[in-house]
Motif scaffolding. Structure first.
Motif, PDB file in Angstrom:
ATOM      1  N   SER A   1       5.466  21.310   2.370  1.00 45.39           N
ATOM      2  CA  SER A   1       6.453  21.839   1.421  1.00 45.39           C
ATOM      3  C   SER A   1       7.810  21.192   1.585  1.00 45.39           C
ATOM      4  O   SER A   1       8.679  21.340   0.725  1.00 45.39           O
ATOM      5  N   MET A   2       8.034  20.492   2.690  1.00 49.36           N
ATOM      6  CA  MET A   2       9.318  19.897   2.977  1.00 49.36           C
ATOM      7  C   MET A   2       9.232  18.371   2.943  1.00 49.36           C
ATOM      8  O   MET A   2       8.225  17.783   3.360  1.00 49.36           O
ATOM      9  N   ILE A   3      10.291  17.739   2.470  1.00 56.02           N
ATOM     10  CA  ILE A   3      10.373  16.284   2.474  1.00 56.02           C
ATOM     11  C   ILE A   3      10.851  15.833   3.849  1.00 56.02           C
ATOM     12  O   ILE A   3      11.967  16.131   4.263  1.00 56.02           O
ATOM     13  N   ARG A   4       9.984  15.152   4.553  1.00 55.44           N
ATOM     14  CA  ARG A   4      10.340  14.646   5.875  1.00 55.44           C
ATOM     15  C   ARG A   4      10.616  13.150   5.872  1.00 55.44           C
ATOM     16  O   ARG A   4      11.236  12.622   6.781  1.00 55.44           O
ATOM     17  N   HIS A   5      10.136  12.465   4.826  1.00 54.54           N
ATOM     18  CA  HIS A   5      10.301  11.010   4.778  1.00 54.54           C
ATOM     19  C   HIS A   5      10.376  10.562   3.323  1.00 54.54           C
ATOM     20  O   HIS A   5       9.635  11.059   2.473  1.00 54.54           O
ATOM     21  N   ILE A   6      11.274   9.629   3.041  1.00 52.98           N
ATOM     22  CA  ILE A   6      11.408   9.052   1.701  1.00 52.98           C
ATOM     23  C   ILE A   6      11.228   7.547   1.821  1.00 52.98           C
ATOM     24  O   ILE A   6      11.973   6.884   2.541  1.00 52.98           O
ATOM     25  N   SER A   7      10.226   7.015   1.147  1.00 53.24           N
ATOM     26  CA  SER A   7      10.002   5.570   1.165  1.00 53.24           C
ATOM     27  C   SER A   7      10.559   4.963  -0.115  1.00 53.24           C
ATOM     28  O   SER A   7      10.323   5.466  -1.213  1.00 53.24           O
ATOM     29  N   ILE A   8      11.332   3.878   0.030  1.00 52.20           N
ATOM     30  CA  ILE A   8      11.927   3.181  -1.107  1.00 52.20           C
ATOM     31  C   ILE A   8      11.500   1.727  -1.055  1.00 52.20           C
ATOM     32  O   ILE A   8      11.692   1.045  -0.043  1.00 52.20           O
ATOM     33  N   SER A   9      10.908   1.255  -2.134  1.00 52.93           N
ATOM     34  CA  SER A   9      10.474  -0.142  -2.197  1.00 52.93           C
ATOM     35  C   SER A   9      11.031  -0.781  -3.452  1.00 52.93           C
ATOM     36  O   SER A   9      11.193  -0.137  -4.489  1.00 52.93           O
ATOM     37  N   ALA A  10      11.349  -2.076  -3.360  1.00 47.66           N
ATOM     38  CA  ALA A  10      11.899  -2.835  -4.485  1.00 47.66           C
ATOM     39  C   ALA A  10      11.122  -4.127  -4.651  1.00 47.66           C
ATOM     40  O   ALA A  10      10.372  -4.537  -3.756  1.00 47.66           O
ATOM     41  N   ASP A  11      11.320  -4.771  -5.808  1.00 48.65           N
ATOM     42  CA  ASP A  11      10.621  -6.018  -6.082  1.00 48.65           C
ATOM     43  C   ASP A  11      11.338  -7.221  -5.475  1.00 48.65           C
ATOM     44  O   ASP A  11      11.157  -8.355  -5.910  1.00 48.65           O
ATOM     45  N   THR A  12      12.165  -6.982  -4.480  1.00 47.54           N
ATOM     46  CA  THR A  12      12.847  -8.052  -3.755  1.00 47.54           C
ATOM     47  C   THR A  12      13.108  -7.576  -2.338  1.00 47.54           C
ATOM     48  O   THR A  12      13.159  -6.376  -2.075  1.00 47.54           O
ATOM     49  N   THR A  13      13.295  -8.515  -1.436  1.00 47.92           N
ATOM     50  CA  THR A  13      13.506  -8.156  -0.033  1.00 47.92           C
ATOM     51  C   THR A  13      14.935  -8.432   0.433  1.00 47.92           C
ATOM     52  O   THR A  13      15.261  -8.147   1.579  1.00 47.92           O
ATOM     53  N   ASP A  14      15.772  -8.971  -0.455  1.00 47.97           N
ATOM     54  CA  ASP A  14      17.124  -9.362  -0.034  1.00 47.97           C
ATOM     55  C   ASP A  14      18.205  -8.498  -0.661  1.00 47.97           C
ATOM     56  O   ASP A  14      19.325  -8.932  -0.858  1.00 47.97           O
TER      57      ASP A  14
END
Length: 226
Positions: free
Chosen positions: A36-49
């Motif tokens: 029920s709780m957010i413990r981790h947020i993953s963020i990904s993008a189409d670039t690494t820089d």
């Protein structure tokens, strides 16, 4: 008799599992339990820089936030309005955590309003992330721009040492303005080739070092200078 016994054992096991998962779902929606709780947020993008701290700030979600009480559409709306973001999506995972994915604009040149400098993508999108300092070696545009500036940007890089900015004239052709104020009027068709001709003429005759105000290349058969 034996078959009936196995039937009832499987039936009871199925009921217990159904009760267990129903209880977990109810607990999650009520704010109890690990999912029920957010413990981790993953963020990904189409670039690494790219620095993604602005995406984190736009999401505005702290660990421990109740997952199912959150409106993901509002979170995604905030992220999509972040300068540099082209597309975004926010997804709630089965464990209650969030997965954020973004596609970013990729700057190929710069745009200026005369005071500030902004990145601009190949499709003519001006990214609202201004700087007071003009970067070195960047092709600069002013005014309106068409939907595709990739080819003219590549060509203009050949004159980057004398280029001040490019200007889209009457929605059909380019003017190239040099650092010392010369205006090079490019033709509607083949502006890239015209820039190549200027490069050749400058190497042969130093045309860009002469005391000229206008170099008119709109006529394919001749070049006019003033």
């Amino acid at each position: 008799m034996k078959r009936n016994l196995w039937f009832w054992l499987y039936f009871i096991a199925a009921v217990l599992l159904a009760i267990y998962f129903a209880a977990r779902i109810v607990m999650a929606f009520m704010g109890y339990g690990p999912t029920s709780m957010i413990r981790h947020i993953s963020i990904s993008a189409d670039t690494t820089d790219k620095d993604l701290t602005t995406i984190v700030a736009a999401a505005g979600i702290a660990p421990g936030t109740h997952s199912h009480a959150m409106n993901l559409e509002l979170v995604n709306a905030r992220i999509s309005q972040t300068p540099g973001v082209k597309q975004s999506s926010v997804r709630r995972l089965a464990n209650g955590n969030l997965d954020i994915r973004v596609n970013l604009y990729h700057a190929v040149a710069g745009w200026t309003d005369g005071m500030y400098y902004y990145p601009i993508s190949a499709d003519g999108t001006i990214v609202k992330k201004p700087s007071e300092v003009r970067g070195e070696g960047i092709v600069m545009f002013r005014g309106n721009v068409p939907n595709n500036i990739s080819e003219i940007t590549k060509a203009a890089n050949n004159l980057i040492h004398v280029l001040d900015y490019l200007e889209w004239i009457d929605d059909r052709r380019w003017n190239l303005v040099t650092l010392d104020g010369k205006i090079i009027m490019l033709p509607e068709k083949g502006p890239d080739a015209a820039i190549g001709n200027i490069v050749v003429l400058d190497k042969k005759y130093n045309i860009l070092s002469k005391d000229l105000k206008v170099i008119d290349m709109r006529d394919d058969t001749r070049i006019l200078v003033k």
